[in-house]
Design a protein around this motif. Sequence first.
Motif, PDB file in Angstrom:
ATOM      1  N   MET A   1     -28.734  18.073  10.853  1.00 20.23           N
ATOM      2  CA  MET A   1     -27.144  19.093  10.923  1.00 20.23           C
ATOM      3  C   MET A   1     -26.400  19.291   9.690  1.00 20.23           C
ATOM      4  O   MET A   1     -26.192  20.232   9.652  1.00 20.23           O
ATOM      5  CB  MET A   1     -26.326  18.280  12.192  1.00 20.23           C
ATOM      6  CG  MET A   1     -25.228  19.433  13.016  1.00 20.23           C
ATOM      7  SD  MET A   1     -25.519  20.465  13.384  1.00 20.23           S
ATOM      8  CE  MET A   1     -24.778  22.076  14.122  1.00 20.23           C
ATOM      9  N   ALA A   2     -26.644  18.165   9.042  1.00 20.44           N
ATOM     10  CA  ALA A   2     -26.253  18.552   7.374  1.00 20.44           C
ATOM     11  C   ALA A   2     -27.078  19.210   6.468  1.00 20.44           C
ATOM     12  O   ALA A   2     -26.092  19.564   5.569  1.00 20.44           O
ATOM     13  CB  ALA A   2     -26.020  17.370   6.543  1.00 20.44           C
ATOM     14  N   LEU A   3     -27.960  19.287   7.221  1.00 22.68           N
ATOM     15  CA  LEU A   3     -28.739  20.511   5.707  1.00 22.68           C
ATOM     16  C   LEU A   3     -28.269  21.706   6.248  1.00 22.68           C
ATOM     17  O   LEU A   3     -29.371  22.538   5.522  1.00 22.68           O
ATOM     18  CB  LEU A   3     -30.424  19.465   6.264  1.00 22.68           C
ATOM     19  CG  LEU A   3     -30.617  18.255   5.773  1.00 22.68           C
ATOM     20  CD1 LEU A   3     -31.626  17.703   6.248  1.00 22.68           C
ATOM     21  CD2 LEU A   3     -29.955  18.166   4.104  1.00 22.68           C
ATOM     22  N   GLY A   4     -28.274  22.381   7.100  1.00 22.53           N
ATOM     23  CA  GLY A   4     -28.165  23.157   7.703  1.00 22.53           C
ATOM     24  C   GLY A   4     -29.056  23.757   7.739  1.00 22.53           C
ATOM     25  O   GLY A   4     -30.422  23.354   8.037  1.00 22.53           O
ATOM     26  N   ASP A   5     -28.647  25.279   9.074  1.00 24.69           N
ATOM     27  CA  ASP A   5     -29.866  25.847   9.633  1.00 24.69           C
ATOM     28  C   ASP A   5     -31.913  26.333   8.726  1.00 24.69           C
ATOM     29  O   ASP A   5     -31.004  26.274   6.744  1.00 24.69           O
ATOM     30  CB  ASP A   5     -29.603  26.986  10.943  1.00 24.69           C
ATOM     31  CG  ASP A   5     -28.845  28.245   9.917  1.00 24.69           C
ATOM     32  OD1 ASP A   5     -29.024  28.508   8.570  1.00 24.69           O
ATOM     33  OD2 ASP A   5     -28.054  29.016  10.674  1.00 24.69           O
ATOM     34  N   ALA A   6     -32.063  27.125   9.051  1.00 23.70           N
ATOM     35  CA  ALA A   6     -33.343  27.333   8.429  1.00 23.70           C
ATOM     36  C   ALA A   6     -32.785  28.622   7.718  1.00 23.70           C
ATOM     37  O   ALA A   6     -33.159  28.483   6.298  1.00 23.70           O
ATOM     38  CB  ALA A   6     -34.321  28.060   9.892  1.00 23.70           C
ATOM     39  N   LEU A  11     -32.275  29.633   1.278  1.00 19.90           N
ATOM     40  CA  LEU A  11     -31.432  30.506   0.335  1.00 19.90           C
ATOM     41  C   LEU A  11     -32.764  29.632  -0.795  1.00 19.90           C
ATOM     42  O   LEU A  11     -32.735  29.074  -1.162  1.00 19.90           O
ATOM     43  CB  LEU A  11     -29.961  30.031   0.226  1.00 19.90           C
ATOM     44  CG  LEU A  11     -29.313  30.654   1.102  1.00 19.90           C
ATOM     45  CD1 LEU A  11     -27.592  30.529   0.960  1.00 19.90           C
ATOM     46  CD2 LEU A  11     -29.416  31.991   1.285  1.00 19.90           C
ATOM     47  N   LYS A  12     -32.434  30.790  -1.690  1.00 13.40           N
ATOM     48  CA  LYS A  12     -33.101  31.024  -3.233  1.00 13.40           C
ATOM     49  C   LYS A  12     -31.588  30.741  -3.910  1.00 13.40           C
ATOM     50  O   LYS A  12     -30.914  31.461  -3.644  1.00 13.40           O
ATOM     51  CB  LYS A  12     -33.606  31.955  -3.529  1.00 13.40           C
ATOM     52  CG  LYS A  12     -35.045  32.347  -2.580  1.00 13.40           C
ATOM     53  CD  LYS A  12     -36.044  31.187  -2.086  1.00 13.40           C
ATOM     54  CE  LYS A  12     -36.815  31.550  -1.375  1.00 13.40           C
ATOM     55  NZ  LYS A  12     -38.361  30.707  -1.135  1.00 13.40           N
ATOM     56  N   PHE A  13     -31.772  29.972  -5.035  1.00 15.59           N
ATOM     57  CA  PHE A  13     -30.732  29.533  -5.923  1.00 15.59           C
ATOM     58  C   PHE A  13     -31.356  28.862  -7.586  1.00 15.59           C
ATOM     59  O   PHE A  13     -32.031  28.349  -7.829  1.00 15.59           O
ATOM     60  CB  PHE A  13     -29.874  29.298  -5.261  1.00 15.59           C
ATOM     61  CG  PHE A  13     -30.121  27.427  -5.135  1.00 15.59           C
ATOM     62  CD1 PHE A  13     -30.254  26.318  -5.855  1.00 15.59           C
ATOM     63  CD2 PHE A  13     -30.479  27.367  -3.420  1.00 15.59           C
ATOM     64  CE1 PHE A  13     -30.805  24.775  -5.251  1.00 15.59           C
ATOM     65  CE2 PHE A  13     -30.584  25.951  -3.100  1.00 15.59           C
ATOM     66  CZ  PHE A  13     -30.885  24.783  -4.084  1.00 15.59           C
ATOM     67  N   PRO A  14     -30.838  29.642  -8.475  1.00 18.90           N
ATOM     68  CA  PRO A  14     -31.180  29.004  -9.957  1.00 18.90           C
ATOM     69  C   PRO A  14     -30.538  27.100  -9.698  1.00 18.90           C
ATOM     70  O   PRO A  14     -29.595  27.050  -9.275  1.00 18.90           O
ATOM     71  CB  PRO A  14     -30.249  29.762 -10.808  1.00 18.90           C
ATOM     72  CG  PRO A  14     -29.265  30.557 -10.019  1.00 18.90           C
ATOM     73  CD  PRO A  14     -29.963  30.897  -8.581  1.00 18.90           C
ATOM     74  N   THR A  15     -31.246  27.009 -10.653  1.00 19.34           N
ATOM     75  CA  THR A  15     -31.027  25.219 -10.675  1.00 19.34           C
ATOM     76  C   THR A  15     -30.749  24.742 -12.158  1.00 19.34           C
ATOM     77  O   THR A  15     -30.860  26.094 -13.186  1.00 19.34           O
ATOM     78  CB  THR A  15     -32.277  24.428 -10.278  1.00 19.34           C
ATOM     79  OG1 THR A  15     -33.341  25.086 -11.745  1.00 19.34           O
ATOM     80  CG2 THR A  15     -32.665  24.239  -9.176  1.00 19.34           C
TER      81      THR A  15
END
Length: 285
Positions: A1-6, A11-15
């Motif tokens: 649950m803490a990891l969020g849904d699909a 989501l794509k994001f830069p690192t």
Amino acid sequence: MALGDANWQGLKFPTGDVYQWEPDSTYIRQAPYFDGMALTPAPVAEIENARVLAVLGDSVTTDHISPAGSIKATSPAGKYLSENGVPATEFNSYGSRRGNHEVMVRGTFANVRLRNRLAPGTEGGVTRLLPEGTTMSIFEASVAYAERKTPLIVLAGKEYGAGSSRDWAAKGPKLLGVRAVIAESFERIHRSNLVGMGILPLQFAAGETVASLGLTGEELFSFPELTTLLKEKFTNGRTLTVTATSADGRKKDFAAAVRIDTPQEIEYYEHGGILLYVLRQLASK
């Protein structure tokens, strides 16, 4: 649950350690506060032949200066969003777009209830470009003055900056090119915020006002004693002479108190504001 849904997981994001600015974002953009910043601050520039961007009355609030409400399609901010492909139904509010300086600077002094005595008969973010006298938005005028390298000031009455504290009520005028505000009195926190953005708060002498001094806002304003007072760290007083020169060359001198109230604020102002001061302190370590 803490990891969020699909959807969240997809989501794509830069690192990396440095934020990657999105050049096409209309919500979050890299503000220009640090552009051209040197490790050590340059001496404070004289304020000479400044034009008045607005002549305002008493109890001008931070919402007059930087509204948080809806963005009108015909406003400079609305036009900017439209030009960047945002439909009017998705304009949202100034408050929600406070991460985009391009929106917020266009929204500065854009409250529909603002009354600028420099543009009589108007309501909203309107002024006159001087010396031509052409009526236009405050943002458009600021761009024209910037092209001419003309510093700007604001004249105001009592309780300038009243109401809730808003950092954009100081950030916005800074980006417009406002170097100083001369008022009868300031709201306490807003005065501090102005210094924190490198804007000089000046206070009329007791009993003096824009009207009593016969000022129209069409004059050129200079503060020839400012740099001397700063070098002295105000040890010989905080009062300077303001020289207002009318179109026919007549000069009017009047006294104003510099409302940089503490030694720490002197440092902020000399650095161009608290943001540059803090970054220089971090860089020196």
